[in-house]
Design a protein around this motif. Structure first.
Motif, PDB file in Angstrom:
ATOM      1  N   ALA A 285       9.089  42.649  41.043  1.00 36.54           N
ATOM      2  CA  ALA A 285      10.426  42.118  40.739  1.00 36.54           C
ATOM      3  C   ALA A 285      10.326  40.951  39.768  1.00 36.54           C
ATOM      4  O   ALA A 285      11.135  40.831  38.839  1.00 36.54           O
ATOM      5  CB  ALA A 285      11.114  41.677  42.035  1.00 36.54           C
ATOM      6  N   GLU A 286       9.344  40.118  39.969  1.00 36.30           N
ATOM      7  CA  GLU A 286       9.170  38.948  39.104  1.00 36.30           C
ATOM      8  C   GLU A 286       8.895  39.397  37.663  1.00 36.30           C
ATOM      9  O   GLU A 286       9.450  38.838  36.712  1.00 36.30           O
ATOM     10  CB  GLU A 286       8.023  38.101  39.662  1.00 36.30           C
ATOM     11  N   THR A 289      12.175  40.922  36.242  1.00 30.54           N
ATOM     12  CA  THR A 289      13.231  39.929  35.971  1.00 30.54           C
ATOM     13  C   THR A 289      12.779  38.851  34.987  1.00 30.54           C
ATOM     14  O   THR A 289      13.593  38.030  34.576  1.00 30.54           O
ATOM     15  CB  THR A 289      13.711  39.250  37.274  1.00 30.54           C
ATOM     16  N   SER A 290      11.527  38.880  34.591  1.00 26.69           N
ATOM     17  CA  SER A 290      11.105  37.960  33.526  1.00 26.69           C
ATOM     18  C   SER A 290      11.670  38.405  32.179  1.00 26.69           C
ATOM     19  O   SER A 290      11.643  37.651  31.216  1.00 26.69           O
ATOM     20  CB  SER A 290       9.578  37.873  33.458  1.00 26.69           C
ATOM     21  N   VAL A 291      12.180  39.627  32.136  1.00 22.77           N
ATOM     22  CA  VAL A 291      12.732  40.169  30.895  1.00 22.77           C
ATOM     23  C   VAL A 291      14.198  39.777  30.776  1.00 22.77           C
ATOM     24  O   VAL A 291      14.991  40.111  31.657  1.00 22.77           O
ATOM     25  CB  VAL A 291      12.619  41.711  30.877  1.00 22.77           C
ATOM     26  N   PRO A 292      14.586  39.080  29.708  1.00 19.45           N
ATOM     27  CA  PRO A 292      16.005  38.761  29.531  1.00 19.45           C
ATOM     28  C   PRO A 292      16.832  40.042  29.545  1.00 19.45           C
ATOM     29  O   PRO A 292      16.439  41.039  28.942  1.00 19.45           O
ATOM     30  CB  PRO A 292      16.046  38.094  28.145  1.00 19.45           C
ATOM     31  N   GLY A 293      17.935  40.018  30.263  1.00 20.15           N
ATOM     32  CA  GLY A 293      18.784  41.203  30.345  1.00 20.15           C
ATOM     33  C   GLY A 293      18.394  42.156  31.456  1.00 20.15           C
ATOM     34  O   GLY A 293      19.017  43.210  31.614  1.00 20.15           O
ATOM     35  N   ALA A 294      17.403  41.803  32.256  1.00 16.86           N
ATOM     36  CA  ALA A 294      16.985  42.675  33.356  1.00 16.86           C
ATOM     37  C   ALA A 294      18.128  42.940  34.330  1.00 16.86           C
ATOM     38  O   ALA A 294      18.162  43.981  34.988  1.00 16.86           O
ATOM     39  CB  ALA A 294      15.796  42.062  34.100  1.00 16.86           C
ATOM     40  N   PHE A 298      18.567  46.120  36.944  1.00 19.71           N
ATOM     41  CA  PHE A 298      17.879  45.823  38.202  1.00 19.71           C
ATOM     42  C   PHE A 298      18.807  45.071  39.153  1.00 19.71           C
ATOM     43  O   PHE A 298      18.910  43.857  39.091  1.00 19.71           O
ATOM     44  CB  PHE A 298      16.627  44.988  37.912  1.00 19.71           C
ATOM     45  N   PRO A 299      19.501  45.801  40.063  1.00 19.86           N
ATOM     46  CA  PRO A 299      20.411  45.093  40.963  1.00 19.86           C
ATOM     47  C   PRO A 299      19.713  44.457  42.156  1.00 19.86           C
ATOM     48  O   PRO A 299      20.195  43.464  42.689  1.00 19.86           O
ATOM     49  CB  PRO A 299      21.363  46.194  41.432  1.00 19.86           C
ATOM     50  N   LEU A 300      18.569  45.037  42.569  1.00 18.56           N
ATOM     51  CA  LEU A 300      18.079  44.682  43.905  1.00 18.56           C
ATOM     52  C   LEU A 300      16.592  44.978  44.095  1.00 18.56           C
ATOM     53  O   LEU A 300      16.104  46.054  43.761  1.00 18.56           O
ATOM     54  CB  LEU A 300      18.849  45.511  44.947  1.00 18.56           C
ATOM     55  N   GLY A 301      15.906  44.011  44.682  1.00 25.11           N
ATOM     56  CA  GLY A 301      14.548  44.230  45.162  1.00 25.11           C
ATOM     57  C   GLY A 301      14.418  43.664  46.556  1.00 25.11           C
ATOM     58  O   GLY A 301      15.104  42.705  46.899  1.00 25.11           O
TER      59      GLY A 301
END
Lengths: 412, 412
Positions: A285-286, A289-294, A298-301
């Motif tokens: 997840a990290e 979500t390090s990607v701008p616009g994730a 990606f709603p949920l982990g």
């Protein structure tokens, strides 16, 4: 013959293990793209005698010396003074630089100390390199047989000044810029990649091409730099050969990282991803979500470290956990399918494994990981036994699942 | 006068930006504990002439030179050959090393190539340093005015040989080992820490003490090394002063990281933690689960990137989200309380913020983060506006919430 460039850095903090000098590697990488390999790198402390000796030696050997550090406001900062001494000229105050430093302090609402005025003093005859990102301007002088660039050591300022004032000038001096290419591989053992590249690297038609090779675990980066008039076409021909050798193992042609590739593919397809992690503890997840616009894909982990959490959040049956254990193919599958159902995403990936150092058994030793990806046409599962310590098992697992996602998203 | 130690590394990969040399920083850190600061570090490529020049220069200046690289099996590996040439002696095969290399290949089930036999050839008179962790033994010779150690560049082998064969010998030569202390701070701005330490560092009674200072963002590490007969007591006195200055900002006295401190405190209290992350995207969970044994205290984390996920998994009311927005104090509070309720843990921490680069507004600019910790006696919330880019905002947020947990767990 390639331009003789040396790097010289000064600062006690570089000699006490307090700081790993990443500026140099950054500059070397940029110079490589210009067809220039740095000949020598020297680090010395904040010592007048050591610095004077290093300045004399490097500028006697090299055509270009890129120096960093020692431009701060304190007594330990000796660069301008030592360079002036080596040139046999005095230091002179530059009013424009002083005004810029004063303006910077005012803008930040801080008080300028008399020490900071020191940062506006340069060896007579120096070309001043204004620094938009900090108080210390750099400068350029001729010394020995070299053109000497003196830059601040703060990475963002160093890189900014290199881009503005150093690299364009070196590019001009180095002559024709070679054609450079970079591909990034994943899922290929290092020894295999080396062996597979050998025929390309040794081929007579590629004589004069410089190949670089970097195990940036768990990725492998292969780059090449082609000089000469036909450079671009030649570099593309090599790219064709490299594609034939590595095929799907190439996840990027250029500087992209793996997670941005996966996020971009999801976004392009208008699809979404959920994650259910156990052994990786949030690392996947990290990375996503390090990607701008994730957030668009990606709603949920969930990080279901405890069995009860796997049951409560993902609907993994307690009977399944009891029968197979948390680290098993059925549980990985149930985690992925549970995550996909509950999150309502196109895809869901799950990992459950034993990262160590504890928790291993003879049947399921440390490094055992079960992975699953649930998608529109069913669920794919696979098992791995990764070598290494906790960090390594976690990181290898995370990259493995992202890579499988990348491959699935390539199809259709 | 301190022992004059220099570091010399060889390898084209160090000069093309392919590898950042972390071995040196590791060794410098170890040497600092012995009261030794490295005087100079030199990197040269796999070039006979450059290497010969660097060997001559370093061994003419230093009492000890620690060299790495160039001990591999290929033609590019020139260290033994160049050292022998500098000594004016031939290379000689060492049968014991050859047998060890052969045995290593057999154990790994790989075929030994004739090239590998090269790794058993050393300058006549060298003391061989057997390598338990790889095929290339190191060696030690006298050259110039220096004792020269030649070690393989592979980090695990380099460090193993340093610990076994280099550091004990240097400790003996450096004389009395100083008393060294390290404290790690968090939540203190760099400029403030520097200012606060100044009176200690400048105090006449601490003359002769070497202070080191490292901004390892978002942590700050302060270390000192005290020579002399009263060293241990003196180092402790300084520790007392440092404790008075920084108080609760000290999260570790020694090498511990922040997440292990939090996990250890939870474990000691028999308590548990759940996490509900938005802007940090799993980073806090990743830090917590990087600690071996985290599974005893951490059953569950969720990364609720989408509003719907915040509602479904944590029971955050859709009305609350509509009224205040996802990045708000009420939502952070509801996330923490929802996570604590559902996971049944002693504590739950939540973060919701705008990491950027997009998503900022005039009222809630990039860097705005709301944090909450729900515990047995209620819920604490706070807001921050962190500077920097996406990575920096995420990392600062993660460390901030872990630090608040540490402070809460200290009480009672």
């Amino acid at each position: 013959m390639s331009l003789h460039v040396e790097i010289l850095s000064t600062g006690d903090e570089l000699l006490t293990g307090q700081i790993v000098d990443t500026n140099s590697a950054w500059l070397m990488d940029r110079l490589w793209d210009l067809g220039v390999m740095v000949r020598r790198k020297t680090l010395v402390g904040d010592d007048r005698q050591d610095l004077a000796a290093a300045l004399a030696e490097t500028t006697a050997r090299a055509e270009v010396v890129v120096m960093s550090g020692g431009l701060g406001p304190t007594e330990d900062d000796l660069t301008a003074e030592c360079v002036a001494a080596a040139m046999g000229v005095p230091l002179e105050l530059d009013e424009a630089s002083l005004a810029a430093i004063r303006a910077r302090f005012e803008k930040l609402g801080r008080t300028m100390t008399p020490n900071n005025a020191k940062q506006a003093r340069f060896p007579r005859g120096a070309t001043i390199l204004p620094n938009q990102l900090g108080t210390a301007p750099g400068f350029r002088v001729a010394l020995g047989r070299a053109e000497l660039f003196c830059l601040p050591g703060v990475p963002v300022e160093y890189r900014g000044l290199c881009d503005e004032a150093v690299l364009p000038r070196l590019a001009a001096r180095a002559g024709a810029v070679p054609a450079a290419r970079l591909v990034k591989l994943i899922g290929v053992p290092e020894s295999h990649a080396d062996q597979a590249m050998r025929p390309v690297m040794d081929a007579p038609e590629h004589r004069g091409v410089r190949f670089g090779y970097r195990a940036h675990w768990p990725e492998i980066h292969v780059k090449w730099s082609v000089p000469g008039p036909d450079a671009e076409a030649h570099a593309e021909r090599i790219l064709g050969e490299v594609r034939r050798i590595f095929g799907d193992a190439i996840f990027a042609e250029g500087k992209d990282d793996l997670a941005p590739v996966v996020v971009a593919r999801l976004a392009a397809r208008g699809e979404t991803l959920a994650l259910a992690e156990s052994c990786t503890g949030g690392l996947v997840a990290e990375l996503v979500t390090s990607v701008p616009g994730a957030s668009d894909v990606f709603p949920l982990g969930v990080v279901t470290y405890a069995n009860a959490a796997k049951t409560a959040l993902l609907g993994v049956g307690a009977d399944l956990l009891a029968a197979h254990g948390a680290v098993s193919e059925p549980v990985a599958r149930a985690m992925a399918e549970g995550a996909r159902d509950r999150a309502g995403t196109t895809w869901a990936a799950a990992l459950t494994g034993i990262a160590g150092p504890g928790g291993g058994t003879p049947e399921k030793p440390v490094g055992t990981v079960h992975l699953a990806i649930a998608g529109p046409t069913g669920t794919q599962t696979w098992a791995r036994r990764f070598p290494g310590d906790r960090d390594r098992v976690r990181k290898t697992s995370a990259y493995d699942v992202l890579n499988q996602l990348r491959l699935l998203l390539r199809d259709r």
